[in-house]
Write an enzyme that holds these catalytic residues in place. Sequence first.
Site, short mmCIF file in Angstrom:
data_model
loop_
_atom_site.label_atom_id
_atom_site.label_comp_id
_atom_site.label_asym_id
_atom_site.label_seq_id
_atom_site.Cartn_x
_atom_site.Cartn_y
_atom_site.Cartn_z
N CYS A 118 199.12 104.31 56.36
CA CYS A 118 197.16 104.32 56.37
C CYS A 118 196.95 102.96 56.35
CB CYS A 118 197.01 104.83 54.88
SG CYS A 118 195.24 104.53 54.57
N HIS A 132 185.81 105.84 53.00
CA HIS A 132 185.37 104.63 52.72
C HIS A 132 183.98 104.58 53.13
CE1 HIS A 132 186.77 105.47 56.97
NE2 HIS A 132 185.57 104.98 57.32
N ASN A 180 181.68 108.80 56.26
CA ASN A 180 182.02 109.83 57.54
C ASN A 180 183.20 110.72 56.79
OD1 ASN A 180 180.07 108.88 59.35
ND2 ASN A 180 181.65 107.37 60.03
P1 5GP Z 1 185.09 105.67 60.55
O1 5GP Z 1 184.78 105.99 61.88
O2 5GP Z 1 186.56 106.40 60.07
O3 5GP Z 1 183.97 106.04 59.39
O4 5GP Z 1 184.84 104.36 60.26
C1 5GP Z 1 186.31 103.31 60.26
C2 5GP Z 1 185.83 101.94 60.68
O5 5GP Z 1 187.09 100.96 60.46
C3 5GP Z 1 185.21 101.63 61.84
O6 5GP Z 1 183.91 101.14 61.78
C4 5GP Z 1 186.16 100.67 62.60
O7 5GP Z 1 185.64 99.66 63.30
C5 5GP Z 1 186.86 99.95 61.19
N1 5GP Z 1 188.22 99.25 61.81
C6 5GP Z 1 189.17 100.21 62.17
N2 5GP Z 1 190.22 99.38 62.29
C7 5GP Z 1 189.81 98.35 61.46
C8 5GP Z 1 190.71 97.12 61.08
O8 5GP Z 1 191.96 96.98 61.34
N3 5GP Z 1 190.20 96.14 60.49
C9 5GP Z 1 188.74 96.26 60.06
N4 5GP Z 1 188.41 95.32 59.36
N5 5GP Z 1 188.19 97.38 60.39
C10 5GP Z 1 188.76 98.32 61.11
ZN ZN Z 2 195.03 105.01 52.24
#
Ligand code: 5GP
Ligand code: ZN
Length: 114
Positions: free
Chosen positions: A4, A100, A87
């Site tokens: 994860c 998150h 989301n």
């Molecule tokens: P979701 O689309 O699942 O709601 O959001 C996932 C978020 O995690 C996205 O906004 C993406 O830019 C962020 N994210 C993905 N991988 C990483 C990472 O390795 N580091 C950081 N700081 N953010 C990440």
């Molecule tokens: Zn996790």
Amino acid sequence: MADCLFCKIIAGEIPSTKVYEDEYCYAFKDIAPQMPVHIIVVPKKHLANVLECTEEDIEIAGRIQLAIANIAREQGFAENGFRVINNCGRDAMQTVHHIHYHILAGGMMGEKIV
Ligand code: 5GP
Ligand code: ZN
């Protein structure tokens, strides 16, 4: 949880820019910010999304709210306002399956959410 991304970030195995941490929560800057301020807040406990939350997780849910308020005050955008987005699942395009909350701030946002 193995494999994860956000569990690895919480454990420090993958670097992140930390914004806030307490016993229950960790917050860091999003790697691809969609606003001048774009912070991700996660519980330290792995839960895939809100559908996985149970009565056991009620304290975590409250702690997340307090963490968001603390971050908003500490980072200086409490007064102007901010948006919090979670989301869940396919249609919402959840890409990381560790629950998150996106905090977006630092400018005027659209009247509609999507
Ligand atoms: P979701 O689309 O699942 O709601 O959001 C996932 C978020 O995690 C996205 O906004 C993406 O830019 C962020 N994210 C993905 N991988 C990483 C990472 O390795 N580091 C950081 N700081 N953010 C990440
Ligand atoms: Zn996790």
